[in-house]
Write a protein that holds these residues in place. Structure first.
Motif, PDB file in Angstrom:
ATOM      1  N   ALA A  16       0.697  -1.338   0.098  1.00  0.00           N
ATOM      2  CA  ALA A  16      -0.271  -0.032   0.131  1.00  0.00           C
ATOM      3  C   ALA A  16       1.002   1.327  -0.099  1.00  0.00           C
ATOM      4  N   ALA A  19       2.538   2.191  -3.318  1.00  0.00           N
ATOM      5  CA  ALA A  19       1.816   3.015  -4.234  1.00  0.00           C
ATOM      6  C   ALA A  19       2.041   4.374  -4.017  1.00  0.00           C
ATOM      7  N   VAL A  79      -6.960   0.782  -4.131  1.00  0.00           N
ATOM      8  CA  VAL A  79      -5.509   1.096  -4.340  1.00  0.00           C
ATOM      9  C   VAL A  79      -5.249   0.553  -5.690  1.00  0.00           C
ATOM     10  N   ALA A  80      -5.254  -0.767  -6.081  1.00  0.00           N
ATOM     11  CA  ALA A  80      -5.074  -1.158  -7.188  1.00  0.00           C
ATOM     12  C   ALA A  80      -5.802  -0.639  -8.611  1.00  0.00           C
ATOM     13  N   LEU A  83      -3.784   2.642  -9.296  1.00  0.00           N
ATOM     14  CA  LEU A  83      -2.436   2.140  -9.820  1.00  0.00           C
ATOM     15  C   LEU A  83      -2.587   1.860 -11.176  1.00  0.00           C
ATOM     16  N   ALA A 102      -5.007   6.219  -5.536  1.00  0.00           N
ATOM     17  CA  ALA A 102      -4.268   5.302  -4.791  1.00  0.00           C
ATOM     18  C   ALA A 102      -3.753   5.894  -3.340  1.00  0.00           C
ATOM     19  N   ALA A 106      -4.648   4.279   0.278  1.00  0.00           N
ATOM     20  CA  ALA A 106      -3.221   3.567   0.671  1.00  0.00           C
ATOM     21  C   ALA A 106      -3.281   3.840   2.178  1.00  0.00           C
ATOM     22  N   THR A 147      10.349  -0.496  -9.018  1.00  0.00           N
ATOM     23  CA  THR A 147      10.041   0.218 -10.045  1.00  0.00           C
ATOM     24  C   THR A 147      11.311   0.817 -10.989  1.00  0.00           C
ATOM     25  N   TYR A 160       3.925   0.013 -12.241  1.00  0.00           N
ATOM     26  CA  TYR A 160       2.764   0.465 -11.508  1.00  0.00           C
ATOM     27  C   TYR A 160       1.660  -0.581 -11.882  1.00  0.00           C
ATOM     28  N   LEU A 163       2.500  -3.438  -9.103  1.00  0.00           N
ATOM     29  CA  LEU A 163       1.934  -3.135  -7.869  1.00  0.00           C
ATOM     30  C   LEU A 163       0.171  -3.212  -7.770  1.00  0.00           C
ATOM     31  N   ALA A 164      -0.198  -2.797  -8.967  1.00  0.00           N
ATOM     32  CA  ALA A 164      -2.047  -2.915  -9.077  1.00  0.00           C
ATOM     33  C   ALA A 164      -2.174  -4.418  -8.979  1.00  0.00           C
ATOM     34  N   ALA A 167      -1.463  -5.545  -5.223  1.00  0.00           N
ATOM     35  CA  ALA A 167      -2.713  -4.981  -4.480  1.00  0.00           C
ATOM     36  C   ALA A 167      -3.924  -5.665  -4.288  1.00  0.00           C
TER      37      ALA A 167
END
Length: 410
Positions: A16, A19, A79-80, A83, A102, A106, A147, A160, A163-164, A167
């Motif tokens: 989280a 993000a 959040v997902a 992102l 996000a 978060a 990243t 990104y 991470l999506a 999450a």
């Protein structure tokens, strides 16, 4: 609280918070791709922080009313979504919108921390908080490695997208694996928000919040500004190489994971003072960035050790003092964190253009000095109050605070 639960909550916190910070090692690439000038690229981090600030005030207090497990799952899903929008953004304003969404959700990090504090045994609360909040710093710094590395393979958007997906998967897993945490449901939203506002008149809460403001302003000054000089003369490092500095910071932060045990033993206040001295000293090494990468690495390790030690100590004292409203307390405390981080992120990139890394170094050291001064003044004030309480014992009953500035019950 089982090991598996601690680990899951730590990973939730890490993903989280990543993000919000995932853009730090790829600011230059994001700015170039989306036509944002270099002096304004710090907003890719700051907009997430400002969204985070809104979420702290509006969403985190819900944890004192509703099942925190369901909140954790729902917020991870949103959040997902934010992102994914950022990763697919064709223009800057869409990316800023995705980052803001996000950032707002978060704050699941604070819901996870409050959940930890509420289900942990009192004599292990600091230890459990230390493990779970280590995920926060791991996410901030690990995001740089992920990243930065993916940027070399798939561009900044790849990090990104990854991470999506993570999450979203964690949201489903949290709903399945975490035990229910049903609230009484008797308090209304307005009552909870008013309770949050009343905390800002409490000396212990206010002093710990101000320390966090300056602490994370110093932290943000380093991590949001460091990519700019490392990408230029004389180093010319790639985003992946810059991201590797997150490993050094991670080593320092994880080294402070046992600081929660110091809090359980009643030493949180003293550890805060020592850690803030280390934070200030770390800038002496960080300031040598243009001539020595080993000194920079040393400074990064020390800075992140200090930040994590202070942060865990702050949360241990606050959740002990305000045990009946942990979500509101953590949410209010993190308002200071969010404002400090946003200030550091925007100020360091602006100052770098005007005064180079020397200006950013002096700024980070100044924030550290302010945090240390706040701790010293509050500690002195608390000592005077406790002295008055002891004298009051001879002259009549006096109402004592639940927890003193050193994290001890009087």
């Amino acid at each position: 609280m089982g090991r598996g639960t601690r680990l899951l909550l730590a990973v939730v916190c890490g993903v989280a918070v990543a993000a919000v910070y995932a853009g730090q090692p790829v600011l230059a690439e994001m700015g170039h791709d989306l036509d944002v000038p270099r002096e304004a690229v710090g907003w890719f981090v700051a907009v997430g922080q400002l969204g985070y600030l809104a979420g702290l005030v509006l969403l985190v207090p819900l944890g004192d009313m509703l099942d925190r497990r369901r909140l954790i799952a729902a917020h991870l899903g949103l959040v997902a979504a934010g992102l994914a929008v950022t990763a697919a953004a064709p223009v800057a304003w869409v990316a800023f919108g995705g980052l803001a969404v996000a950032g707002v959700f978060a704050v699941v990090v604070q819901t996870a921390v409050a959940y930890t504090a509420s289900i942990a045994r009192p004599d292990r609360r600091g230890r459990d908080l230390g493990v779970v909040t280590s995920g926060v710093v791991a996410g901030i710094l690990g995001a740089r490695v992920i990243t930065g590395g993916l940027a070399d393979l798939w561009g900044w958007r790849g990090g990104y997208f990854a991470l999506a997906a993570l999450a979203a998967a964690l949201g489903v897993l949290s709903l399945i694996a975490l035990p229910a945490d049903v609230r009484s449901g008797t308090e209304r939203y307005g009552q909870v928000i008013r309770s949050l506002g009343s905390l800002f008149t409490q000396p212990t809460f206010l002093s710990r919040g101000l320390i966090a403001f300056f602490l994370f302003a110093s932290f943000g000054t380093l991590w949001s500004g460091m990519a700019l000089p490392l990408a230029g003369e004389p180093w010319h490092l790639s985003p992946a190489q810059i991201g590797l500095f997150g490993i050094a910071g991670l080593a320092g932060a994880l080294g402070a994971a046992r600081s929660g045990r110091w809090g359980d033993a009643g030493h949180a206040g003293r550890v805060t003072g020592l850690a803030l001295v280390l934070l200030l000293g770390s800038w002496l090494a960080i300031g040598q960035l243009s001539s020595s990468l080993p000194l920079l690495i040393l400074g990064v390790i020390v800075l992140d050790f200090a930040v994590q030690a202070v942060h865990v100590g702050n949360q241990h004292i606050l959740t002990t003092t305000y045990a009946d409203r942990t979500s509101s307390t953590i949410g209010g405390y993190m308002v200071f964190y969010s404002l400090g981080s946003a200030l550091g992120a925007t100020a360091t990139t602006t100052l770098f253009d005007a005064a180079g890394w020397t200006g950013s170094t002096l700024l980070g050291a100044a924030f550290a000095l302010c945090a240390l001064a706040t701790w010293a003044l509050a500690n002195r004030s608390r000592a005077s109050v406790l002295s008055g309480l002891r004298n009051g014992e001879r002259g009549g009953p006096v109402s004592a605070p639940q927890c003193d500035f050193l994290g001890r019950r009087p």
